[in-house]
Design an enzyme around this catalytic site. Sequence first.
Site, short mmCIF file in Angstrom:
data_model
loop_
_atom_site.label_atom_id
_atom_site.label_comp_id
_atom_site.label_asym_id
_atom_site.label_seq_id
_atom_site.Cartn_x
_atom_site.Cartn_y
_atom_site.Cartn_z
N ASN A 11 0.87 -1.17 0.00
CA ASN A 11 0.00 0.00 0.00
C ASN A 11 0.91 1.23 0.00
O ASN A 11 1.44 1.63 1.03
CB ASN A 11 -0.90 -0.03 1.24
CG ASN A 11 -1.91 1.09 1.24
OD1 ASN A 11 -1.86 1.99 0.41
ND2 ASN A 11 -2.84 1.04 2.17
N ARG A 72 -2.55 -2.09 -3.61
CA ARG A 72 -3.78 -1.33 -3.39
C ARG A 72 -3.70 -0.06 -4.21
O ARG A 72 -2.75 0.72 -4.08
CB ARG A 72 -3.92 -0.99 -1.92
CG ARG A 72 -5.10 -0.11 -1.66
CD ARG A 72 -5.30 0.15 -0.18
NE ARG A 72 -6.55 0.85 0.02
CZ ARG A 72 -6.66 2.01 0.65
NH1 ARG A 72 -5.60 2.59 1.17
NH2 ARG A 72 -7.83 2.60 0.77
N HIS A 161 -13.07 2.49 -0.28
CA HIS A 161 -13.08 1.45 0.77
C HIS A 161 -13.76 0.18 0.26
O HIS A 161 -14.26 -0.63 1.05
CB HIS A 161 -13.86 1.88 2.04
CG HIS A 161 -13.26 3.01 2.81
ND1 HIS A 161 -14.05 3.96 3.45
CD2 HIS A 161 -11.98 3.35 3.07
CE1 HIS A 161 -13.27 4.83 4.07
NE2 HIS A 161 -12.01 4.49 3.85
N ARG A 222 -12.25 15.02 7.47
CA ARG A 222 -13.02 15.44 6.28
C ARG A 222 -14.46 15.77 6.64
O ARG A 222 -15.06 15.12 7.50
CB ARG A 222 -13.04 14.31 5.23
CG ARG A 222 -11.70 14.07 4.59
CD ARG A 222 -11.77 12.89 3.61
NE ARG A 222 -10.60 12.05 3.78
CZ ARG A 222 -10.57 10.74 3.56
NH1 ARG A 222 -11.64 10.11 3.13
NH2 ARG A 222 -9.47 10.07 3.75
N ARG A 265 -11.10 8.59 20.55
CA ARG A 265 -10.72 8.46 21.96
C ARG A 265 -10.56 9.84 22.58
O ARG A 265 -10.95 10.08 23.72
CB ARG A 265 -9.42 7.66 22.08
CG ARG A 265 -9.63 6.18 21.81
CD ARG A 265 -8.34 5.47 21.54
NE ARG A 265 -7.81 5.82 20.23
CZ ARG A 265 -6.89 5.12 19.58
NH1 ARG A 265 -6.38 4.05 20.12
NH2 ARG A 265 -6.48 5.49 18.38
N GLU A 365 -8.16 -5.55 5.00
CA GLU A 365 -7.98 -5.24 3.58
C GLU A 365 -6.79 -5.97 2.99
O GLU A 365 -6.82 -6.37 1.83
CB GLU A 365 -7.84 -3.72 3.40
CG GLU A 365 -9.16 -3.00 3.63
CD GLU A 365 -9.04 -1.49 3.71
OE1 GLU A 365 -8.63 -1.01 4.79
OE2 GLU A 365 -9.32 -0.81 2.73
P1 AMP Z 1 -8.70 3.42 10.92
O1 AMP Z 1 -8.65 4.53 9.91
O2 AMP Z 1 -9.65 2.32 10.55
O3 AMP Z 1 -7.34 2.91 11.32
O4 AMP Z 1 -9.33 4.07 12.25
C1 AMP Z 1 -8.62 5.01 13.02
C2 AMP Z 1 -9.58 5.66 14.01
O5 AMP Z 1 -10.19 4.68 14.83
C3 AMP Z 1 -8.91 6.60 14.99
O6 AMP Z 1 -8.72 7.88 14.46
C4 AMP Z 1 -9.92 6.63 16.14
O7 AMP Z 1 -10.91 7.62 15.89
C5 AMP Z 1 -10.59 5.27 16.06
N1 AMP Z 1 -10.19 4.39 17.16
C6 AMP Z 1 -9.11 3.58 17.23
N2 AMP Z 1 -9.09 2.92 18.41
C7 AMP Z 1 -10.16 3.35 19.12
C8 AMP Z 1 -10.70 3.06 20.41
N3 AMP Z 1 -10.11 2.18 21.24
N4 AMP Z 1 -11.83 3.70 20.77
C9 AMP Z 1 -12.43 4.58 19.95
N5 AMP Z 1 -11.98 4.88 18.72
C10 AMP Z 1 -10.85 4.29 18.31
#
Ligand code: AMP
Length: 377
Positions: A11, A72, A161, A222, A265, A365
């Site tokens: 990626n 990807r 996605h 975004r 978080r 993915e």
């Molecule tokens: P991704 O783009 O799928 O890697 O998601 C990243 C986002 O997941 C982060 O910016 C957080 O907003 C959310 N995230 C990750 N871990 C947690 C958690 N333990 N609790 C709540 N949100 C989380």
Amino acid sequence: MGKSPRVLVVNSGSSSLKYQLVEPETATAVTSGLVERIGEPGGVADHGEALREALDALEPLDEAGIVAVGHRVVHGGPDFGAPVLADDEVVAKIHALIPLAPLHNPANVRGIEVARELLPDVPHVVVFDTAFFHTLPEAAATYAIDTEVAQEHGVRRYGFHGTSHQFVAHAAAELVGRPVEELNQIVCHLGNGASVSAVRGGVAVETSMGLTPLEGLVMGTRSGDIDAGIVFHLARTAGMSIDELDVLLNRRSGLKGLAGVNDFREVHRLIAEGSQAAQLALDVYLHRLRKYLGAYLAVLGGVDVITFTAGVGENDDAVRAGALAGLERLGIVLDPERNAGRVKEPTIISADGYPVTVAVVPTNEELAIARQALALT
Ligand code: AMP
């Protein structure tokens, strides 16, 4: 006994290169890594060097058992509805799609070029983030603007996605023990980028991202949906340039724009400290998501399975609960205990005895790309 075949999944982003060595048949990630700061001070010079570093980190290459490389690519434009073997013609076509994805496709193409040079003896397969949405009905893919302008400039809904939505829709069908062909599904991919899709019988019929990954849900940075008139208004009254507006809507909006932080978080921490801005950010996020869920219920004429995935969808029980609160009349009821906390494997989180199954399915993915690459080799 030979090893199970392995696929190197690449990626390649503008300043980083993520890789994972995957055994598709056993669904195992053998090794993974990230080379950052490509072309930046203190980092590696270019994508070629980044991939060389990645390959050095693998065991001796001739023993690594790589039978294919899966790449990807974010934008497949109107042409690519399925994974393809990367030959010169395919690489040229992805190059030609750069105007549709100026932030992503250049680095994606670069990754393919350097990988084909460094690993010339194995097939390279390109898996597009848009491909799953190639089936969108015209009514869902068409923007109501002048047809000639739209056609000349490739303006339509492509969706993104897709690898994740497809993987999760199939995994959710497996989880509920029914053929994917029989199910109406809504998949909520809620990560830093976020999108929702409606899937009928395993085929995507609607999705929230559009020409670019900017449309739809509120995301980490975004805006998601806005009145396009806001762009004209800010250009005229604030004197903002196209580039400034691009940065505003892609990087200074969403949770970040409303609460000052893009990670959920942090949003919850600020809410606990009494931040009204963070509370509003959560409220706007959930309101938008609920609007989409309602819309897709109508698009599908009823839903069998609603699934959450990606960083927020897998980890944030408050977002899942908030998205589906008060929908008993639609047959949607969560079981608070099943929903509690982070979910690390495919899990049903709805209460028994209601018509709609709600699930959490961790997305993968890399595995999906590796499987599709292996299937083509
Ligand atoms: P991704 O783009 O799928 O890697 O998601 C990243 C986002 O997941 C982060 O910016 C957080 O907003 C959310 N995230 C990750 N871990 C947690 C958690 N333990 N609790 C709540 N949100 C989380």
